[in-house]
Design an enzyme around this catalytic site. Structure first.
Site, PDB file in Angstrom:
ATOM      1  N   HIS A 109     -65.521 -25.636  -3.994  1.00 48.31           N
ATOM      2  CA  HIS A 109     -64.763 -25.726  -5.251  1.00 48.31           C
ATOM      3  C   HIS A 109     -63.987 -27.020  -5.266  1.00 48.31           C
ATOM      4  O   HIS A 109     -63.653 -27.574  -4.217  1.00 48.31           O
ATOM      5  CB  HIS A 109     -63.800 -24.544  -5.398  1.00 48.31           C
ATOM      6  N   HIS A 111     -60.420 -28.675  -7.085  1.00 47.22           N
ATOM      7  CA  HIS A 111     -59.178 -28.414  -7.796  1.00 47.22           C
ATOM      8  C   HIS A 111     -58.971 -29.550  -8.793  1.00 47.22           C
ATOM      9  O   HIS A 111     -59.116 -30.729  -8.425  1.00 47.22           O
ATOM     10  CB  HIS A 111     -57.986 -28.443  -6.837  1.00 47.22           C
TER      11      HIS A 111
HETATM   12  P1  AMP Z   1     -58.678 -24.030  -0.898  1.00 45.07           P
HETATM   13  O1  AMP Z   1     -57.496 -24.012   0.000  1.00 45.07           O
HETATM   14  O2  AMP Z   1     -59.096 -25.420  -1.292  1.00 45.07           O
HETATM   15  O3  AMP Z   1     -59.802 -23.197  -0.358  1.00 45.07           O
HETATM   16  O4  AMP Z   1     -58.193 -23.384  -2.271  1.00 45.07           O
HETATM   17  C1  AMP Z   1     -58.421 -22.063  -2.632  1.00 45.07           C
HETATM   18  C2  AMP Z   1     -57.683 -21.833  -3.927  1.00 45.07           C
HETATM   19  O5  AMP Z   1     -58.104 -20.590  -4.466  1.00 45.07           O
HETATM   20  C3  AMP Z   1     -56.171 -21.775  -3.796  1.00 45.07           C
HETATM   21  O6  AMP Z   1     -55.566 -22.783  -4.614  1.00 45.07           O
HETATM   22  C4  AMP Z   1     -55.822 -20.367  -4.273  1.00 45.07           C
HETATM   23  O7  AMP Z   1     -54.614 -20.332  -4.996  1.00 45.07           O
HETATM   24  C5  AMP Z   1     -57.010 -20.023  -5.142  1.00 45.07           C
HETATM   25  N1  AMP Z   1     -57.304 -18.610  -5.314  1.00 45.07           N
HETATM   26  C6  AMP Z   1     -57.309 -17.644  -4.357  1.00 45.07           C
HETATM   27  N2  AMP Z   1     -57.652 -16.454  -4.882  1.00 45.07           N
HETATM   28  C7  AMP Z   1     -57.892 -16.684  -6.208  1.00 45.07           C
HETATM   29  C8  AMP Z   1     -58.305 -15.858  -7.305  1.00 45.07           C
HETATM   30  N3  AMP Z   1     -58.547 -14.540  -7.157  1.00 45.07           N
HETATM   31  N4  AMP Z   1     -58.460 -16.427  -8.516  1.00 45.07           N
HETATM   32  C9  AMP Z   1     -58.226 -17.739  -8.679  1.00 45.07           C
HETATM   33  N5  AMP Z   1     -57.835 -18.573  -7.703  1.00 45.07           N
HETATM   34  C10 AMP Z   1     -57.666 -18.053  -6.475  1.00 45.07           C
END
Ligand code: AMP
Length: 124
Positions: A109, A111
């Site tokens: 993903h 951001h």
């Molecule tokens: P990363 O640390 O780059 O893997 O980021 C994962 C992101 O997913 C974080 O910014 C979380 O806040 C986000 N996240 C976790 N669970 C959910 C969810 N159910 N819906 C949307 N975002 C989420």
């Protein structure tokens, strides 16, 4: 290190979103990609863009996804940044890849963060 070596974990939260098992605040969906708002935003505007295919991180996606998936993904990211009106004011595009980046969700993903000046990129 485990995250880098392991196979795709189908129980991760984004896989559950893609299967419709948990909800998301959808921004845009295409044939190969999905964009939604981060559930725990770190900026006034914080969107996530994911491929629908099972890719663990940037490295896996870029090596193994088809050209069609890769083009769809980056076009979707651009369209989302535009739709969220971040293009003119500026935004940060981040991906956390693996252990040293503290990647939490092992499904590739990016951001898209904006809505205010975000300050310096990284502090050591
Ligand atoms: P990363 O640390 O780059 O893997 O980021 C994962 C992101 O997913 C974080 O910014 C979380 O806040 C986000 N996240 C976790 N669970 C959910 C969810 N159910 N819906 C949307 N975002 C989420």
């Amino acid at each position: 290190m485990e995250l880098i070596m392991s196979s795709y974990d189908t129980t991760n939260v984004f896989a559950k979103i893609l299967r419709g098992e948990i909800p998301c605040k959808k921004i845009k969906e295409t044939t190969h990609s999905l964009a939604f708002h981060d559930a725990f935003p770190k900026a006034p505007v914080h969107a996530l863009v994911i491929p629908k295919g099972q890719y663990k991180n940037f490295d896996d996606f870029t090596k193994n996804a088809s050209s069609e998936e890769i083009i769809d993904f980056w076009k979707t990211a651009q369209e989302v940044s535009n739709e969220l009106e971040m293009t003119v004011s500026g935004f940060r595009l981040i991906t956390n890849n693996g252990y040293n980046a503290n990647q939490e969700v092992p499904h590739f993903h990016i951001h898209l963060c904006g809505g205010k000046n975000l300050g310096p990129m990284i502090s050591l």
